[in-house]
Write a protein that holds these residues in place. Sequence first.
Motif, PDB file in Angstrom:
ATOM      1  N   TYR A   9       0.874  -1.175   0.000  1.00 59.19           N
ATOM      2  CA  TYR A   9       0.000   0.000   0.000  1.00 59.19           C
ATOM      3  C   TYR A   9       0.910   1.224   0.000  1.00 59.19           C
ATOM      4  CZ  TYR A   9      -4.112   2.884   0.955  1.00 59.19           C
ATOM      5  OH  TYR A   9      -5.134   3.800   0.859  1.00 59.19           O
ATOM      6  N   GLN A  10       0.851   2.003  -1.077  1.00 56.88           N
ATOM      7  CA  GLN A  10       1.759   3.126  -1.262  1.00 56.88           C
ATOM      8  C   GLN A  10       1.102   4.450  -0.862  1.00 56.88           C
ATOM      9  OE1 GLN A  10       3.012   3.832  -5.302  1.00 56.88           O
ATOM     10  NE2 GLN A  10       4.182   5.649  -4.761  1.00 56.88           N
ATOM     11  N   ILE A  11       1.863   5.231  -0.085  1.00 55.05           N
ATOM     12  CA  ILE A  11       1.399   6.546   0.371  1.00 55.05           C
ATOM     13  C   ILE A  11       2.435   7.600  -0.014  1.00 55.05           C
ATOM     14  CG2 ILE A  11       1.047   7.974   2.431  1.00 55.05           C
ATOM     15  CD1 ILE A  11      -0.191   5.570   3.801  1.00 55.05           C
ATOM     16  N   TYR A  12       1.963   8.697  -0.596  1.00 53.30           N
ATOM     17  CA  TYR A  12       2.807   9.873  -0.785  1.00 53.30           C
ATOM     18  C   TYR A  12       2.461  10.816   0.365  1.00 53.30           C
ATOM     19  CZ  TYR A  12       5.072  13.865  -3.006  1.00 53.30           C
ATOM     20  OH  TYR A  12       5.880  14.942  -3.273  1.00 53.30           O
ATOM     21  N   PRO A  13       3.256  10.828   1.441  1.00 53.65           N
ATOM     22  CA  PRO A  13       2.816  11.476   2.687  1.00 53.65           C
ATOM     23  C   PRO A  13       2.637  12.984   2.604  1.00 53.65           C
ATOM     24  CG  PRO A  13       5.075  10.679   2.881  1.00 53.65           C
ATOM     25  CD  PRO A  13       4.531  10.119   1.613  1.00 53.65           C
ATOM     26  N   LEU A  14       3.490  13.675   1.846  1.00 53.10           N
ATOM     27  CA  LEU A  14       3.329  15.128   1.739  1.00 53.10           C
ATOM     28  C   LEU A  14       1.987  15.472   1.098  1.00 53.10           C
ATOM     29  CD1 LEU A  14       6.948  16.083   0.610  1.00 53.10           C
ATOM     30  CD2 LEU A  14       5.879  16.689   2.790  1.00 53.10           C
ATOM     31  N   GLY A  15       1.500  14.582   0.213  1.00 51.24           N
ATOM     32  CA  GLY A  15       0.205  14.797  -0.415  1.00 51.24           C
ATOM     33  C   GLY A  15      -0.941  14.392   0.478  1.00 51.24           C
ATOM     34  N   LEU A  16      -0.936  13.126   0.912  1.00 51.48           N
ATOM     35  CA  LEU A  16      -2.035  12.625   1.740  1.00 51.48           C
ATOM     36  C   LEU A  16      -2.255  13.500   2.964  1.00 51.48           C
ATOM     37  CD1 LEU A  16      -2.845   9.015   2.764  1.00 51.48           C
ATOM     38  CD2 LEU A  16      -2.449  10.705   4.546  1.00 51.48           C
ATOM     39  N   GLY A  18      -1.610  16.689   3.331  1.00 55.47           N
ATOM     40  CA  GLY A  18      -1.947  18.088   3.068  1.00 55.47           C
ATOM     41  C   GLY A  18      -0.853  19.074   3.419  1.00 55.47           C
ATOM     42  N   ALA A  19       0.414  18.683   3.205  1.00 53.82           N
ATOM     43  CA  ALA A  19       1.527  19.589   3.499  1.00 53.82           C
ATOM     44  C   ALA A  19       1.599  20.701   2.455  1.00 53.82           C
ATOM     45  CB  ALA A  19       2.844  18.813   3.518  1.00 53.82           C
ATOM     46  N   PRO A  20       2.085  21.895   2.820  1.00 53.33           N
ATOM     47  CA  PRO A  20       2.287  22.962   1.838  1.00 53.33           C
ATOM     48  C   PRO A  20       3.232  22.506   0.731  1.00 53.33           C
ATOM     49  CG  PRO A  20       2.597  23.786   4.077  1.00 53.33           C
ATOM     50  CD  PRO A  20       2.494  22.300   4.173  1.00 53.33           C
ATOM     51  N   ARG A  21       3.036  23.051  -0.458  1.00 55.37           N
ATOM     52  CA  ARG A  21       3.837  22.626  -1.600  1.00 55.37           C
ATOM     53  C   ARG A  21       5.325  22.894  -1.362  1.00 55.37           C
ATOM     54  NH1 ARG A  21       2.187  24.598  -7.511  1.00 55.37           N
ATOM     55  NH2 ARG A  21       0.437  23.246  -7.000  1.00 55.37           N
ATOM     56  N   ASP A  22       5.659  24.051  -0.822  1.00 54.04           N
ATOM     57  CA  ASP A  22       7.043  24.410  -0.521  1.00 54.04           C
ATOM     58  C   ASP A  22       7.284  24.308   0.975  1.00 54.04           C
ATOM     59  OD1 ASP A  22       8.080  25.302  -3.212  1.00 54.04           O
ATOM     60  OD2 ASP A  22       6.379  26.674  -3.014  1.00 54.04           O
ATOM     61  N   ASN A  23       8.517  23.992   1.346  1.00 52.62           N
ATOM     62  CA  ASN A  23       8.865  23.871   2.754  1.00 52.62           C
ATOM     63  C   ASN A  23       8.850  25.255   3.395  1.00 52.62           C
ATOM     64  OD1 ASN A  23      10.013  23.377   5.277  1.00 52.62           O
ATOM     65  ND2 ASN A  23      11.313  21.733   4.475  1.00 52.62           N
ATOM     66  N   ASP A  24       7.855  25.490   4.231  1.00 52.32           N
ATOM     67  CA  ASP A  24       7.687  26.800   4.859  1.00 52.32           C
ATOM     68  C   ASP A  24       8.404  26.903   6.206  1.00 52.32           C
ATOM     69  OD1 ASP A  24       6.109  25.125   6.353  1.00 52.32           O
ATOM     70  OD2 ASP A  24       4.212  26.160   5.931  1.00 52.32           O
ATOM     71  N   ASP A  58      13.323  20.417   0.099  1.00 57.03           N
ATOM     72  CA  ASP A  58      12.979  21.759  -0.373  1.00 57.03           C
ATOM     73  C   ASP A  58      11.503  21.868  -0.723  1.00 57.03           C
ATOM     74  OD1 ASP A  58      15.643  22.419  -0.154  1.00 57.03           O
ATOM     75  OD2 ASP A  58      16.086  22.120  -2.277  1.00 57.03           O
ATOM     76  N   ARG A  59      10.988  20.801  -1.391  1.00 56.18           N
ATOM     77  CA  ARG A  59       9.624  20.915  -1.881  1.00 56.18           C
ATOM     78  C   ARG A  59       8.878  19.585  -1.858  1.00 56.18           C
ATOM     79  NH1 ARG A  59       7.637  23.610  -7.686  1.00 56.18           N
ATOM     80  NH2 ARG A  59       5.497  23.980  -7.004  1.00 56.18           N
ATOM     81  N   HIS A  60       9.210  18.692  -2.796  1.00 59.27           N
ATOM     82  CA  HIS A  60       8.377  17.503  -3.028  1.00 59.27           C
ATOM     83  C   HIS A  60       8.924  16.224  -2.416  1.00 59.27           C
ATOM     84  CE1 HIS A  60      11.450  16.904  -6.035  1.00 59.27           C
ATOM     85  NE2 HIS A  60      11.063  17.980  -6.706  1.00 59.27           N
ATOM     86  N   GLY A  61      10.022  16.305  -1.687  1.00 61.46           N
ATOM     87  CA  GLY A  61      10.553  15.134  -1.013  1.00 61.46           C
ATOM     88  C   GLY A  61      11.730  14.497  -1.721  1.00 61.46           C
ATOM     89  N   TYR A  62      11.776  14.611  -3.046  1.00 60.05           N
ATOM     90  CA  TYR A  62      12.892  14.051  -3.808  1.00 60.05           C
ATOM     91  C   TYR A  62      14.050  15.038  -3.903  1.00 60.05           C
ATOM     92  CZ  TYR A  62       9.779  10.226  -4.833  1.00 60.05           C
ATOM     93  OH  TYR A  62       8.938   9.141  -4.696  1.00 60.05           O
ATOM     94  N   VAL A 103      20.163  15.130  -4.384  1.00 59.95           N
ATOM     95  CA  VAL A 103      19.593  15.856  -3.247  1.00 59.95           C
ATOM     96  C   VAL A 103      19.064  17.193  -3.757  1.00 59.95           C
ATOM     97  CG1 VAL A 103      21.040  14.784  -1.481  1.00 59.95           C
ATOM     98  CG2 VAL A 103      21.876  16.814  -2.701  1.00 59.95           C
ATOM     99  N   GLY A 104      18.444  17.961  -2.870  1.00 58.66           N
ATOM    100  CA  GLY A 104      17.980  19.295  -3.226  1.00 58.66           C
ATOM    101  C   GLY A 104      19.084  20.332  -3.030  1.00 58.66           C
ATOM    102  N   ARG A 105      18.830  21.506  -3.564  1.00 63.67           N
ATOM    103  CA  ARG A 105      19.793  22.597  -3.397  1.00 63.67           C
ATOM    104  C   ARG A 105      19.915  23.017  -1.927  1.00 63.67           C
ATOM    105  NH1 ARG A 105      21.687  25.927  -7.082  1.00 63.67           N
ATOM    106  NH2 ARG A 105      21.077  27.792  -5.896  1.00 63.67           N
ATOM    107  N   GLY A 106      18.910  22.691  -1.136  1.00 68.73           N
ATOM    108  CA  GLY A 106      18.966  23.013   0.283  1.00 68.73           C
ATOM    109  C   GLY A 106      19.732  22.005   1.118  1.00 68.73           C
ATOM    110  N   PHE A 107      20.242  20.947   0.482  1.00 67.75           N
ATOM    111  CA  PHE A 107      21.021  19.939   1.211  1.00 67.75           C
ATOM    112  C   PHE A 107      22.210  20.615   1.885  1.00 67.75           C
ATOM    113  CE2 PHE A 107      24.189  16.349   1.139  1.00 67.75           C
ATOM    114  CZ  PHE A 107      23.506  15.518   2.018  1.00 67.75           C
ATOM    115  N   TRP A 108      22.424  20.298   3.138  1.00 73.10           N
ATOM    116  CA  TRP A 108      23.388  21.034   3.962  1.00 73.10           C
ATOM    117  C   TRP A 108      24.793  21.066   3.355  1.00 73.10           C
ATOM    118  CZ3 TRP A 108      27.530  18.244   5.743  1.00 73.10           C
ATOM    119  CH2 TRP A 108      27.410  16.849   5.677  1.00 73.10           C
TER     120      TRP A 108
END
Length: 436
Positions: A9-16, A18-24, A58-62, A103-108
């Motif tokens: 059973y697959q879940i996309y947690p940021l979607g399910l 209701g997280a904001p699209r961008d990391n606030d 940063d945004r979508h998890g990937y 990684v994202g551009r925000g990766f440390w």
Amino acid sequence: MWFDEAVIYQIYPLGLCGAPRDNDGVQEHRILRVLDWIEHIKKTGADTVLFNPLFQSDRHGYDTRDYYTVDCRLGTNEDFQRVCDAIHLAGMRVMLDGVFNHVGRGFWAFQDVREKKWDSPYKDWFHISFDGNTGYNDGFWYEAWEGHHELVKLNLNHPDVIRHQFEAIQSWVDQFAIDGLRLDVAYCLSADYLRRLRGFANSIKEDFVLMGETLHGDYNRWMGPELCHSVTNYECYKGLWSSFNSMNLFEIGHSLARQFGPENWTLYKGQHLLSFLDNHDVERIASRLDNPQHLIPAYGLLFGMPGVPAVYYGSEWGIQGRKSDGDDALRPDVEMPEWSDLTDWIAKMAEARRGSRALCYGAYRNVVLTNRQIIFERAVQGERVLVAVNADSAPYTAHFDAGCGMAEDLLTGKPHDFGGGSELPPYSVAFWKMER
């Protein structure tokens, strides 16, 4: 291994959740919403929950910022540990999405390179040229995933990068007791990296699973005793919906025979690829199929064919979602699960598969194949099951030598008599367990 008999059973947690699209940067305990889904997930017949990315991004998890910390939009590590504990207490397993190619551009570490340029001790963690630039105007060029410079490609030949990732995986096992990983864009990962990862996975848990995302080509490049245990079956994904839309079940029948059939040249005989009708990257199956009456037959193929079936959250009751409407349409905010006749059928199919060695391990052979019907055999020593699908709006009677007179339909529990032919109602699926 357990994965061979699993229903995912697959879940996309940021979607399910209701997280904001961008990391606030605001911490909200949204991941706890999954607690309200656990009873529903188990009722569908699934025994493994696969979470798409949920670590700080940063945004979508990937576009990972931190492999060790749950995304603040979802909550805390303690919140997710509570969710995993509840899933395990319900008798199910947990798999996470491992995003290791980039990684994202925000990766440390990348942030340190942006600040210190060639003086950064992490500059070799990436593929960087200080003689170039990108559209972000950092003052240097770097290799990105498929040219998307918001996704910074890691140097997976660097021992410190590998150590950092493997220590993160160990922390996921220690904190969340995870049972395996989906490897994002595994087709981008070298065989050498996969061998190292497999060796590490074997050292964590004897049955720790690596399931790789692959698209096209020979899946044996990424799957084997020293590589991934399993990969995604995108080749059959298309046939599982397009063969219904074109009313040409020869398409999926030939694909399955090519992959799993009795011939010596069969590609993946005995392998357990991940089978799916939809996921977070493609259109929902209810939006793909031209005829909604084909939903149950399509799921019949999914649960009857060789492989490990995966159900994407919401699709079990027929959620719509088109790629043309953007990723948010494929990864929606869903407050509470629903139940429908489709969900009932999926639960029956999952139960039938779980109780059948033939459906989990059996060889594959086409028995009847027409434009609108397919009947194939799954057979293992001591058990034989025929999977029958009628995609037509009219009843169909199949005449063939079943090798026995009677069978039990695993989906209805009713006896089936092969005398005089086998009748299939319109838009139906049957799992006939043969008397031996």
